[in-house]
Design an enzyme around this catalytic site. Structure first.
Site, PDB file in Angstrom:
ATOM      1  N   LEU A 137       9.552 -38.450 -63.389  1.00 18.20           N
ATOM      2  CA  LEU A 137       9.217 -38.079 -62.045  1.00 18.20           C
ATOM      3  C   LEU A 137       7.877 -37.093 -61.934  1.00 18.20           C
ATOM      4  CD1 LEU A 137      12.605 -37.883 -59.910  1.00 18.20           C
ATOM      5  CD2 LEU A 137      10.922 -39.938 -59.949  1.00 18.20           C
ATOM      6  N   GLY A 138       8.120 -35.995 -62.772  1.00 13.80           N
ATOM      7  CA  GLY A 138       7.129 -35.137 -62.654  1.00 13.80           C
ATOM      8  C   GLY A 138       7.091 -34.058 -63.443  1.00 13.80           C
ATOM      9  N   ARG A 139       6.342 -33.273 -63.786  1.00 13.25           N
ATOM     10  CA  ARG A 139       6.437 -31.845 -64.507  1.00 13.25           C
ATOM     11  C   ARG A 139       6.269 -30.689 -63.844  1.00 13.25           C
ATOM     12  NH1 ARG A 139       5.951 -33.842 -69.644  1.00 13.25           N
ATOM     13  NH2 ARG A 139       4.507 -35.868 -70.140  1.00 13.25           N
ATOM     14  N   GLY A 140       6.968 -29.678 -64.065  1.00 10.15           N
ATOM     15  CA  GLY A 140       6.758 -28.262 -63.607  1.00 10.15           C
ATOM     16  C   GLY A 140       6.826 -27.110 -64.642  1.00 10.15           C
ATOM     17  N   GLY A 141       6.671 -25.768 -64.153  1.00  9.31           N
ATOM     18  CA  GLY A 141       6.574 -24.951 -64.927  1.00  9.31           C
ATOM     19  C   GLY A 141       7.898 -24.610 -65.841  1.00  9.31           C
ATOM     20  N   MET A 142       8.846 -25.175 -65.647  1.00  9.08           N
ATOM     21  CA  MET A 142       9.945 -24.648 -66.577  1.00  9.08           C
ATOM     22  C   MET A 142      10.360 -26.147 -67.338  1.00  9.08           C
ATOM     23  SD  MET A 142      12.269 -21.818 -64.626  1.00  9.08           S
ATOM     24  CE  MET A 142      13.492 -21.560 -66.056  1.00  9.08           C
TER      25      MET A 142
ATOM     26  N   LYS B  96      16.775 -32.544 -64.068  1.00  7.50           N
ATOM     27  CA  LYS B  96      15.868 -31.393 -64.372  1.00  7.50           C
ATOM     28  C   LYS B  96      16.219 -30.713 -65.672  1.00  7.50           C
ATOM     29  CE  LYS B  96      13.201 -27.457 -62.478  1.00  7.50           C
ATOM     30  NZ  LYS B  96      13.113 -26.251 -61.594  1.00  7.50           N
TER      31      LYS B  96
ATOM     32  N   ASP C 262      10.075 -18.511 -53.369  1.00  4.77           N
ATOM     33  CA  ASP C 262       8.788 -19.766 -53.751  1.00  4.77           C
ATOM     34  C   ASP C 262       8.943 -20.589 -52.750  1.00  4.77           C
ATOM     35  OD1 ASP C 262       6.622 -20.474 -55.042  1.00  4.77           O
ATOM     36  OD2 ASP C 262       7.932 -21.766 -56.418  1.00  4.77           O
TER      37      ASP C 262
END
Length: 467
Positions: A30-35, A53, A146
């Protein structure tokens, strides 16, 4: 669900797609994040879709990062609230740390805002839903740190679901994982004290929510610049462009709430989520605004001034005149002179004008202090009317001083209790004084939010208090 949405070809190329983690199958990225990455998966034991995740392998060797990642899952799992995305499972498989949470179709607010700004009633409802979720988090001892549109996902039932508690801070411990002194969060929505690396409380989340609401209302963040450091500095020193300068259709009342949420100093923001939610709910379309304590005090001072002057001539008879004045005004028009000048009106809880009975009871509840003191004065006069009164304090014996001091003490207690009844309005979430609570009445601005703004500006110009 993360800041980076991937095209189909890139998502399909991910090595985990088509595999399993424990009892979860992984269908697509679905997507990429910082962690790490987020995948759409399926819980084979319960046959339901989930978002998974997974902590990035290149940082999973860092014990602090793993602890933060697991802490996000534990924090979010404790929050069972309609406006917080629910965690279902946390675990590790073949060295990969992951957790599974409810899958939300979305979209996230940042995707919507990339296309258009929101109608102000929708933005208001999304902010109320977010504030409720953050209030639930605070009740469990957590602040988010955040809050931003990409972490707020639209949901058909709850309105908004809050995601990504990766920067959540526990108020109950785990101090080594909060990274105090480090600047963490999203610069576009970051509170000034958070940008300075200071320890923060829930009012930093209120500031960030204010920035997100500003973005929803105007179509752009309050501050932007070429570098994150520059944006953080703007939050500390600059004043955002007024909401109504960019979106004139936004009610002035809602714009004032945004300004308060985005105050540079935490002490100037709403002190609690209850206060914030009450203010936001009162700004809904069609809602009338309750008058504040200070506005009511000014109106009362205007009303009482003539009676103070008349009291020099009429003495105790001025009480009867005041009774007739307040009862007649509240029954016939809902407004005394002071309330008319400040555009206030007294109504029952449904907004209707008071009945004769309600007007009389409200006056008695409102004026019980002066009425009791007047009765006390009459009683003292009746008891001591035949006695010779000496005004030479030194000539009185200690025994003779007992009764005057007793009467003064009773009058002082009455005065303090009477004043406390008014001060209830300064702290009550709906700004109700004691006589309002007893008689189920309210004092509202008559004429809507535009009148509220004019009255507030007038009071600011004539007093040194904030309204």
């Amino acid at each position: 669900m993360l800041s980076t949405r991937l095209p189909t070809a890139e998502a399909a190329a991910d090595a985990l797609v088509g595999g399993r983690l424990r009892h979860f199958t992984i269908e697509r990225l679905l997507g990429r994040g910082g962690m790490g990455n987020v995948y759409l998966g399926s819980d084979t034991s319960l046959e339901r879709p989930v978002a998974i995740k997974v902590l990035a392998p290149e940082i999973s060797h860092d014990p602090e990062v793993v602890a933060r990642f697991e802490r996000e899952a534990r924090a979010q799992a404790r929050l069972r609230h309609p406006n917080v995305a629910q965690i279902y499972f946390i675990g590790e498989d073949r060295g990969l740390h992951f957790f599974a949470l409810e899958f939300l179709e979305g979209p996230a607010l940042d995707e919507v805002l990339a296309q258009r700004r929101l109608p102000w009633p929708d933005a208001l409802e999304y902010s109320i839903a977010t504030a409720r979720g953050l209030r639930a988090a605070l009740a469990h001892g957590f602040i988010h740190r955040d809050v931003k549109p990409s972490n707020l996902v639209l949901d058909a039932e709850a309105g908004i679901k809050i995601l990504d508690f990766g920067l959540v801070k526990s108020l109950n411990g785990d101090a080594e994982l909060t990274r105090n002194g480090a600047i963490i969060g999203s610069p576009l929505y970051m509170a000034p004290e958070q940008g300075r690396g200071e320890d923060v409380d829930h009012r930093a989340d209120i500031y960030s929510l204010g920035c997100a609401l500003y973005h929803m209302l105007t179509g752009r963040p309050p501050f932007s610049g070429p570098s994150p450091v520059g944006v953080i500095a703007m939050h500390m020193t600059d004043r955002q462009t007024p909401v109504r300068a960019l979106a004139p259709d936004v009610p002035e009342r809602l714009a004032r709430i945004v300004d308060k949420m985005m105050s540079k100093h935490p002490i100037d923001r709403p002190s609690s989520y209850d206060e914030l939610i009450n203010a936001l709910e009162a700004a809904r379309p069609g809602q009338r605004e309750l008058s504040g304590f200070k506005t009511r005090a000014v109106a009362l001072a205007i009303d009482l001034l003539p009676f103070v002057v008349l009291g020099l001539v009429l003495r105790l008879w001025v009480t009867a005149l005041a009774s007739i004045y307040f009862v007649l005004c509240h029954r016939l028009t809902g407004q005394t002179l002071g309330k008319r000048l400040l555009r206030l009106a007294v109504t029952d809880r449904s907004g209707r004008r008071l009945s004769w009975k309600a007007s009389i009871l409200r006056f008695l509840a409102f004026a019980w202090g002066p009425l009791t003191v007047a009765l006390l004065a009459a009683l003292v006069y009746f008891i001591h009317r035949k006695e010779r009164v000496s005004f030479e304090f030194g000539a009185l014996t200690s025994q003779q001083l007992v009764e005057p001091l007793l009467y003064l003490g009773v009058a002082a207690v009455i005065f303090v209790g009477y004043l406390a009844g008014f001060l209830v309005a300064a702290f009550h979430p709906k700004k109700l004084a004691l006589h309002d609570l007893l008689c189920k009445t309210e004092v509202r601005y008559k004429g809507g939010a535009e009148v509220t703004g004019r009255v507030g500006r007038f009071l600011k110009a004539t007093t040194r208090f904030r309204f």
